[in-house]
Design a protein around this motif. Structure first.
Motif, short mmCIF file in Angstrom:
data_model
loop_
_atom_site.label_atom_id
_atom_site.label_comp_id
_atom_site.label_asym_id
_atom_site.label_seq_id
_atom_site.Cartn_x
_atom_site.Cartn_y
_atom_site.Cartn_z
N MET A 123 0.82 -1.20 0.00
CA MET A 123 0.00 0.00 0.00
C MET A 123 0.86 1.26 0.00
O MET A 123 0.53 2.25 -0.64
CB MET A 123 -0.97 0.01 1.18
CG MET A 123 -2.05 -1.09 1.12
SD MET A 123 -3.02 -1.11 -0.40
CE MET A 123 -2.29 -2.48 -1.29
N ARG A 124 1.98 1.21 0.69
CA ARG A 124 2.92 2.34 0.63
C ARG A 124 3.46 2.51 -0.79
O ARG A 124 3.62 3.62 -1.28
CB ARG A 124 4.07 2.13 1.61
CG ARG A 124 3.70 2.37 3.04
CD ARG A 124 4.88 2.18 3.94
NE ARG A 124 4.55 2.49 5.33
CZ ARG A 124 5.38 2.37 6.32
NH1 ARG A 124 6.63 1.95 6.11
NH2 ARG A 124 5.01 2.67 7.55
N HIS A 164 -9.40 -1.50 -0.60
CA HIS A 164 -9.51 -0.74 -1.86
C HIS A 164 -10.23 0.60 -1.62
O HIS A 164 -9.74 1.65 -2.04
CB HIS A 164 -10.26 -1.57 -2.90
CG HIS A 164 -10.65 -0.81 -4.11
ND1 HIS A 164 -9.78 -0.54 -5.15
CD2 HIS A 164 -11.84 -0.24 -4.46
CE1 HIS A 164 -10.41 0.15 -6.08
NE2 HIS A 164 -11.65 0.35 -5.69
N LEU A 165 -11.36 0.54 -0.96
CA LEU A 165 -12.13 1.76 -0.71
C LEU A 165 -11.39 2.73 0.20
O LEU A 165 -11.38 3.94 -0.05
CB LEU A 165 -13.50 1.40 -0.13
CG LEU A 165 -14.42 0.62 -1.07
CD1 LEU A 165 -15.66 0.14 -0.34
CD2 LEU A 165 -14.80 1.45 -2.30
N ALA A 166 -10.74 2.20 1.23
CA ALA A 166 -9.99 3.07 2.15
C ALA A 166 -8.81 3.73 1.45
O ALA A 166 -8.56 4.93 1.64
CB ALA A 166 -9.53 2.26 3.36
N HIS A 226 2.24 6.95 7.94
CA HIS A 226 1.44 6.68 9.14
C HIS A 226 -0.03 6.46 8.77
O HIS A 226 -0.69 5.57 9.31
CB HIS A 226 1.58 7.81 10.15
CG HIS A 226 0.81 7.58 11.40
ND1 HIS A 226 1.14 6.61 12.32
CD2 HIS A 226 -0.31 8.20 11.89
CE1 HIS A 226 0.26 6.63 13.32
NE2 HIS A 226 -0.62 7.58 13.08
N LEU A 227 -0.54 7.25 7.82
CA LEU A 227 -1.92 7.08 7.38
C LEU A 227 -2.13 5.72 6.73
O LEU A 227 -3.13 5.05 6.97
CB LEU A 227 -2.32 8.20 6.42
CG LEU A 227 -2.41 9.60 7.03
CD1 LEU A 227 -2.59 10.65 5.94
CD2 LEU A 227 -3.53 9.67 8.05
N VAL A 228 -1.17 5.31 5.91
CA VAL A 228 -1.25 3.98 5.29
C VAL A 228 -1.24 2.91 6.38
O VAL A 228 -2.05 1.96 6.34
CB VAL A 228 -0.10 3.76 4.29
CG1 VAL A 228 -0.05 2.30 3.82
CG2 VAL A 228 -0.25 4.69 3.09
#
Length: 193
Positions: A89-90, A154-156, A178-180
């Motif tokens: 995700m990062r 996916h949505l997030a 941090h958000l990821v």
């Protein structure tokens, strides 16, 4: 229609720049020619209509956003875990941030698709196919969770990218990494639990 593929690609990339900076209403043949630095009338020799230009821009953005298969294979080498999902995700966020123009242009195309049924059909097909490929990749790699986990992730992540690339000041009190981490921790089950 003109047949120089390099020039066509340069014109489509110019169209993407116009979409990202001026919006769908600003996407004209003249604006594309100016952005590409070519004589007026050049882009109209390459694209049958403005709708064709929208479609070609959508295809090109998808191509630009899709990582090389070898890069994906390399990224998927570690054992399946929440940590691997965080790393992936990062990587996704970094790729989208690196091509901010492409991502913003895609958002413009999505908005324009609400007014153009043919564009909506084409984008829906393209985005759905990419969603299905990513879901299969997630499941085939046996990453933690199930189909619902992937959908929530996916949505997030879509929301995180929208916020970060359009109004970055809203969440500027923390880092993107941090958000990821927060998204992945909240969505993906811990494989050790």
């Amino acid at each position: 229609m003109a047949r120089n593929p390099e020039r066509r690609t340069a014109l489509v990339d110019a169209a993407i720049d116009v979409l990202a900076h001026e919006g769908a209403r600003g996407l004209t043949f003249r604006a594309v020619d100016a952005r590409a630095g070519v004589p007026v009338g050049t882009s109209s020799n390459y694209f049958a209509s403005r709708d064709d230009l929208f479609m070609q821009a959508g295809s090109r953005i998808n191509h630009r956003m899709t990582p090389d298969a070898a890069e994906v294979e390399h990224a998927m080498r570690p054992e399946p875990s929440r940590e691997l999902v965080t790393s992936l995700m990062r990587w996704l966020v970094q790729r989208m941030t690196d091509d901010r123009t492409g991502y913003l242009a895609m958002l413009e195309l999505r908005l324009e698709a609400t007014r153009r049924p043919a564009l909506r059909a084409r984008l829906t097909e393209t985005v759905r196919a990419e969603f299905d490929r990513n879901r299969s990749l997630y499941q085939d790699a046996e990453l933690p969770g199930d189909a619902h986990t992937f959908l929530a992730l996916h949505l997030a992540m879509t929301g995180l990218l929208l916020e970060h690339l359009t109004l970055p000041g809203v969440l500027s009190d923390t880092t993107l990494d941090h958000l990821v981490d927060l998204v992945v921790t909240g969505v993906v089950p811990d494989h050790r639990a």
